[in-house]
Design a protein around this motif. Structure first.
Motif, PDB file in Angstrom:
ATOM      1  N   VAL A  78       0.869  -1.178   0.000  1.00 14.15           N
ATOM      2  CA  VAL A  78       0.000   0.000   0.000  1.00 14.15           C
ATOM      3  C   VAL A  78       0.905   1.227   0.000  1.00 14.15           C
ATOM      4  O   VAL A  78       1.858   1.309   0.767  1.00 14.15           O
ATOM      5  N   CYS A  79       0.618   2.176  -0.904  1.00 13.30           N
ATOM      6  CA  CYS A  79       1.482   3.337  -1.033  1.00 13.30           C
ATOM      7  C   CYS A  79       0.637   4.613  -1.100  1.00 13.30           C
ATOM      8  O   CYS A  79      -0.369   4.663  -1.792  1.00 13.30           O
ATOM      9  N   GLY A  80       1.083   5.647  -0.340  1.00 15.39           N
ATOM     10  CA  GLY A  80       0.307   6.887  -0.285  1.00 15.39           C
ATOM     11  C   GLY A  80       0.860   8.003  -1.153  1.00 15.39           C
ATOM     12  O   GLY A  80       0.311   9.098  -1.180  1.00 15.39           O
ATOM     13  N   ALA A  81       1.955   7.735  -1.880  1.00 15.99           N
ATOM     14  CA  ALA A  81       2.591   8.830  -2.632  1.00 15.99           C
ATOM     15  C   ALA A  81       1.714   9.259  -3.804  1.00 15.99           C
ATOM     16  O   ALA A  81       1.120   8.417  -4.479  1.00 15.99           O
ATOM     17  N   PRO A  82       1.629  10.547  -4.063  1.00 18.78           N
ATOM     18  CA  PRO A  82       0.776  11.001  -5.177  1.00 18.78           C
ATOM     19  C   PRO A  82       1.308  10.572  -6.544  1.00 18.78           C
ATOM     20  O   PRO A  82       0.545  10.453  -7.483  1.00 18.78           O
ATOM     21  N   ASN A  83       2.647  10.342  -6.631  1.00 15.63           N
ATOM     22  CA  ASN A  83       3.198  10.039  -7.957  1.00 15.63           C
ATOM     23  C   ASN A  83       3.312   8.547  -8.260  1.00 15.63           C
ATOM     24  O   ASN A  83       3.855   8.159  -9.286  1.00 15.63           O
ATOM     25  N   VAL A  84       2.794   7.695  -7.401  1.00 14.40           N
ATOM     26  CA  VAL A  84       2.918   6.261  -7.682  1.00 14.40           C
ATOM     27  C   VAL A  84       1.970   5.904  -8.845  1.00 14.40           C
ATOM     28  O   VAL A  84       0.846   6.389  -8.920  1.00 14.40           O
ATOM     29  N   ARG A  85       2.511   5.090  -9.767  1.00 16.48           N
ATOM     30  CA  ARG A  85       1.683   4.683 -10.907  1.00 16.48           C
ATOM     31  C   ARG A  85       2.298   3.444 -11.549  1.00 16.48           C
ATOM     32  O   ARG A  85       3.468   3.111 -11.307  1.00 16.48           O
TER      33      ARG A  85
END
Lengths: 787, 349
Positions: A78-85
């Motif tokens: 689970v990742c909260g970073a806005p730039n994860v894609r």
């Protein structure tokens, strides 16, 4: 100085099994201490991976649920970073990874399993100054061609180890990777590799279009070259990573190269935008009051102690300390003037202390090797050509008043042995010098040693002896005691005896601060003197050197009383200071303060005047001044003392101090103080202890009580008794005082001892003297014998 | 006569039983051995007897007399003892009540540690030297090879006097004593001194106080070496911190010594095993030392071709902190009575 292991390994082949701690310890053993030795990045279990799926978390508006392929397996994270894609190459901290912020553990985040963390650069613990804005906001995006399943730190190029050295100020040569390489070469007996200085120049000559004019003795060497058509861009990874490992923030390729070369060679460089600089560069001392806007956009007022770089009109930079705003290399810079110079170390130090201490100024202050000044400008050209597509203009602007010669020292083997106190062979000494890169000519008992100019700290025989000691191992020297004639040692016995005496009397010894507030400087004394103040105090509370110790002791009393310790009986011996017409002087003083209970019994006894007087008498007696002191009530008594309960202390006609109760204006508490100027007191001689014969015949004791006016003092009575008693009266003392026996009158009773050294006194003889005493006391002091 | 003697004996033995007080003793004495007592009368009567009778009865009368004295005096002693014992038991006190306190003062721990150093060095023939605290820049720096603008001055942020910058200062190191000792030695011969004293620097935190104490040592002679320095420091450190203390030399740099060393001692907290105090190294840095720089010798009138020597300097506060386990230097200069009072006894040797 931060030493990157990767960086130094460019210039020396270190044994592969040497750990960073081994290197740090061996450097310590030759005199180079360190604060830290270890990995550049303190994080474990990091691996590269690819985000192969990325969906919104069902139960959150900002979390994502990702599948990350780390080669050996695919992890749900689970990742909260806005730039994860999807498709990103990322760094994954695995379960159990230790990051500066804590340990990463498997867990369930809002109902979804998460088996690790996708990391940002910030989370790896890299110093804040190296972080770009995107590093703080989101996860780090690795280049898309990054292999997955490899070590994350290695993928970033941060798989380096560093040692943070605390260098001594004589070793300016170690403020360079090359210097470090030579030092390690001496320790591990390895050769230092050559530095690549090769580049191609065009057929033009810088001297045709550019002129350097040195107008000050504070610049001993100045070199300038020109690089044209540079491309400003990001530096290659290795340059950036070596800079980061060395604690310098990468900016762009051109700026980075100047820093890179400084790190390599120790020679600071400055690059000017050639088009903004014009055709002339002048080095001169600033005019007093001249103004300059430095890189940090601040206007500075200069003095003639500052060295400036100027164009024809005005100063454009502070030499060696900070460039000027007007000629700085910027994104659109095309052509560069490279400066490599040596400025006066003391002047740079002064200016940088005032303005900014930088990597550059630090190196100028420690002194530079002129050979490196040449090396650095050549290295700079080589790297600009290679990494900034520069064309190097032919020729060099050169001004050189330095001595480029190596230092040559003759040293006798015997002298080395005599100073170090070791047995060492000539072969071993020669081998040590050679490891250090020095050239040795063996002239029998004497060695002729040529020291390369990089070791500017070595000037005399003793410096060479230290080099031998360093590499031989100072700690291998076997200790022994000096073979010296037996002589009598001495110390200040009086000072020590006073301290011990006062302790025996139940007083605690304090050591308080010499520095007091100016406002207290003239308190507790009536002496006329000029106080001594500091130019640069740390605070107003401590800006003046004390003359009297009493204000300090009163502070100690208050400190203890505030902590519910009212019983304070203390003393201190220390210096009191004053300014003279020509110069200053300091005198040794003793101060005593007594208050509260002076424990003598189960029933505590409150300190009064007579206690502190007792301490004074005991001390003066002990020091040999018995019968030579008196207490006087005169105008020497400070305002801080109670006028009716105080006196000045007089020894042999010299005023040596004061004693008394603190004035109610100072404190309502019953506090008694005394201060004696020991320098004055101890200059009064006492004579040595001698046996005096005492009477072998019996003494006769007589008592007499008189009624006096209240104002008559004990001392007045004793003076009359002693005079009247003559030689047969061996002692007399008061044993009772009864105040106000009738209005205005008091009774004082005296005990007298009579004796004759040569015979037994008859009653008649004693009575003759006794009656004379009574008569004298009655008539001289208007007294009446009590029945 | 025999009967008479026997009857007196019988009555004496009977009477003595009822003797209980000193008054009874007086009475029984009067009855038997007094001037007109029965036994006395009998003895007096002896003169009237014939020689034969004296032969016959003298012995038994004398025996009776001795017996009477012994009995009565024995009884008297017994009664006197009883009276004394009663008196003693009445005088018994409660020994558990508090004592009459003798006021007890403490030397400052800094004085204690200073004296420890002084005593050791005096025993080795050193003179304890006391230099001024208010100094010239020349004595504190320039004559110690630290000219104005020298980078090593950075490590000692100095208090200069008002309007006297670069001229007068509060000494930042006891090394100034080296200059004084050499200059005051008119024949420029051997020197052996230590100088303990206050020094001042612009610095203040848990391990630094703007005022603290150092001790400087200086030995100058013709054959003094680094080996002598090491032996001396080993002796000193063992004396102050205990026999198990080891000393380690590391090369270093001070402008006034060449060669220079930093000196470490085995960590007294962990004994060298490694702990938080010594940052797991087992060693604690305690002092700086070296061979007096030839320029320093020259500047104070010594010929470095003839003389050489060593100098060392260490922080006495640090030593006291180590020795007594004082965590914060500011405690020392706080002068809290609860602090000073802890140093009022003889330490274990």
């Amino acid at each position: 100085m931060l030493l990157s292991k990767k960086f130094v390994s460019d210039y020396i082949d270190l044994d592969e099994n040497l750990t960073i701690s081994d290197i740090a310890e061996s450097m310590t053993s030759v005199g180079n201490e360190y604060d830290y030795a270890g990995p550049l990045i303190n994080a474990t279990k990091l691996i590269t991976g690819e985000v192969i799926e990325c969906e919104d978390h069902p139960d959150s508006d900002h979390l994502h649920v990702c599948k990350v392929n780390i080669g050996s397996e695919v992890l749900d994270i689970v990742c909260g970073a806005p730039n994860v894609r999807k498709g990103l190459k990322v760094i994954v901290a695995l379960d159990g990874a230790k990051l500066p912020g804590g340990e990463i553990k498997k867990g369930v985040i809002r109902g979804v399993e998460s088996n690790g963390m996708i990391c940002s650069i910030a989370e790896l613990g890299l110093d804040n100054k190296f972080l770009k804005p995107e590093d703080k906001e989101g996860i780090h995006e690795l280049p898309l061609d990054t292999e997955i399943g490899i070590d994350g730190i290695k993928a970033l190029g941060f798989d380096d180890e560093v040692i943070d050295f605390e260098l001594t100020s004589n070793r300016g040569d170690l403020l360079s990777i090359l210097g470090m390489a030579y030092e390690l070469g001496a320790i591990y007996d390895k050769k230092v590799k050559d530095i690549d200085l090769s580049y191609t120049s065009n057929s033009d000559d810088i001297n045709k279009s550019f002129k350097v004019d040195i107008k000050t003795d504070d610049c001993s060497l100045f070199l300038a070259k020109k690089a044209i058509n540079v491309t400003i861009k990001e530096s290659p990874e290795f340059i950036k990573n070596r800079l980061i490992a060395s604690g310098i923030r990468p900016i762009n390729n051109v700026v980075d190269i100047s820093n890179y070369v400084m790190l390599e060679t120790g020679q600071p460089l400055h690059y000017y935008d050639a088009d903004r600089l014009g055709d002339t560069l002048i080095v001169r001392n600033a005019n007093d009051g001249e103004k300059l806007v430095t890189l940090d956009s601040q206007e500075r007022e200069l003095t003639s102690d500052d060295i400036v770089i100027s164009d024809k009109e005005k100063a454009i930079g502070l030499a060696g300390v900070m460039g000027g705003l007007s000629t700085e290399v910027e994104e659109d810079t095309k052509n560069i003037i490279i400066e490599s110079a040596i400025f006066d170390a003391v002047k740079i130090r002064k200016t940088s202390k005032k303005i900014l201490r930088s990597e550059a100024s630090n190196r100028f202050e420690k002194g530079l090797d002129p050979k490196r000044t040449y090396m650095a400008i050549e290295r700079s050209c080589a790297l600009l050509e290679k990494y900034a597509d520069a064309t190097i203009v032919g020729g060099i602007c050169e001004y050189n008043k330095t001595d480029m010669n190596d230092t040559v020292i003759d040293i006798k083997l015997d002298k080395i042995k005599k100073v170090l106190g070791i047995e060492i062979s000539k072969e071993e000494v020669i081998s040590i010098f050679e490891k250090l890169g020095f050239t040795v000519k063996d002239n029998g008992d004497e060695l002729n040693v040529t020291v390369p100019s990089r070791r500017r700290d070595i000037k005399i025989v003793e410096d060479l002896i230290e080099e031998v000691g360093r590499i031989y191992g100072m700690d291998k020297i076997e200790g022994k005691l000096p073979e010296l004639p037996t002589i009598k040692g001495t110390y200040d016995k009086t000072k020590r005896a006073i301290k011990h005496k006062l302790c025996d009397l139940g007083l605690n010894e304090t050591i308080s601060y010499t520095l007091i507030p100016l406002a207290d400087a003239h308190k507790f004394t009536k002496d006329e003197f000029t106080e001594v103040s500091l130019n640069d105090p740390m605070s107003e509370d401590r800006n003046t050197l004390r003359y009297s110790l009493l204000s300090s002791l009163y502070e100690v009393y208050k400190y203890n009383k505030d902590r519910n310790i009212p019983d304070v009986s203390i003393f201190e011996i220390g210096k009191g200071f004053m300014k003279l017409e020509d110069g200053y002087t300091e005198e040794l003083k003793l101060a005593v303060l007594m208050s509260g209970d002076y424990e003598l019994d189960i029933q505590n006894t409150k300190v009064d005047f007579y206690h502190i007087k007792g301490v004074m008498e005991e001390l003066l007696y002990f020091l040999g001044y018995d019968n030579r002191y008196s207490l006087l009530v005169n105008d020497l008594i400070p305002n801080e003392l109670h006028p009716g309960v105080s006196a000045s202390i007089n020894v042999n006609g010299t005023n040596v101090g004061i004693i008394g109760k603190l004035h109610p204006n100072v404190t309502k508490d019953n506090v008694y103080v005394m201060e004696i100027n020991l320098t004055k007191l101890l200059s009064i001689r006492t004579g040595s202890m001698k046996y005096k014969d005492f009477s072998k015949f019996p003494s006769i004791y007589k008592d007499a009580a008189f009624i006096f006016d209240n104002k008559v003092t004990n001392k007045e009575v004793l003076d009359v008794i002693k005079k009247a008693g003559g030689r047969l009266l061996v002692s007399s003392q008061i044993f009772d005082v009864y105040e106000n026996i009738e209005p205005g009158k008091k009774s004082m009773a005296y005990n007298m001892v009579f004796s004759d050294p040569s015979k037994t006194l008859s009653d008649e003889e004693v009575m003759d003297v006794f009656n004379k005493i009574i008569f004298e006391v009655e008539t001289k002091l208007n007294a009446k014998l009590r029945g | 006569m025999k009967e008479k003697v026997e009857s007196i004996r019988t009555s004496l033995n009977e009477d003595i039983k009822s003797v209980n007080t000193i008054q009874d003793v007086v009475e029984i004495k009067a009855k038997y051995t007094g001037k007109n007592g029965l036994v006395t009368e009998l003895t007096k009567g002896m003169s009237e007897l014939s020689i034969e009778e004296k032969k016959e009865f003298g012995k038994i009368i004398n025996e009776l007399r001795d017996e009477a004295f012994k009995l009565i005096l024995g009884k008297e002693e017994e009664i006197n003892n009883a009276i004394l014992n009663e008196k003693l038991s009445k005088e018994a006190i409660d020994i558990s009540l508090p004592s009459k306190k003798i006021k007890r003062g403490s030397l400052n721990p800094m004085t204690r540690i200073t004296e420890e150093f002084e005593d050791l060095f005096v025993s080795m023939g050193y003179t304890v030297y006391d230099g001024p605290e208010l100094e010239t820049d020349e004595n504190c720096f320039r004559k110690l090879n630290l000219p104005l603008g020298h980078p090593a001055r950075d490590t000692q942020d100095t208090f200069y006097l008002k309007d006297e910058v670069d001229e007068y200062l509060l000494r930042s190191q006891t090394s100034t004593a080296q200059v004084h000792a050499m200059e005051e030695n008119i024949d420029k011969g051997p020197i052996r001194i230590v100088c303990p004293g206050k020094v001042y620097r612009r610095d203040e935190d848990a391990t630094h106080s703007h005022q603290f104490m150092q001790i400087e040592g200086l030995v100058i002679d013709k054959n003094i070496s680094m080996a002598d320095l090491k032996g001396t420091l080993e002796t000193m450190m063992k004396h102050v911190l205990g026999e198990k203390t080891e000393v380690r030399f590391r090369p270093s740099y001070f402008p006034f010594t060449e060669p220079s060393v930093e000196v470490d001692v085995t960590c007294f907290k962990c004994g060298g095993k490694g702990c938080n105090l010594c940052k797991d190294t087992g060693w604690i840095e305690v002092l700086g030392a070296g061979m007096v720089h030839p320029d320093v010798l020259t500047m104070s009138g010594y010929d470095p071709k003839v003389y050489q020597g060593f100098a060392f300097g260490t922080g006495l506060d640090r030593m006291a902190m180590f020795k007594y386990g004082i965590p914060d230097i500011r405690t020392i200069y706080g002068n809290d009575m609860r602090f000073i009072n802890q140093f009022d006894r003889k330490d274990e040797e």
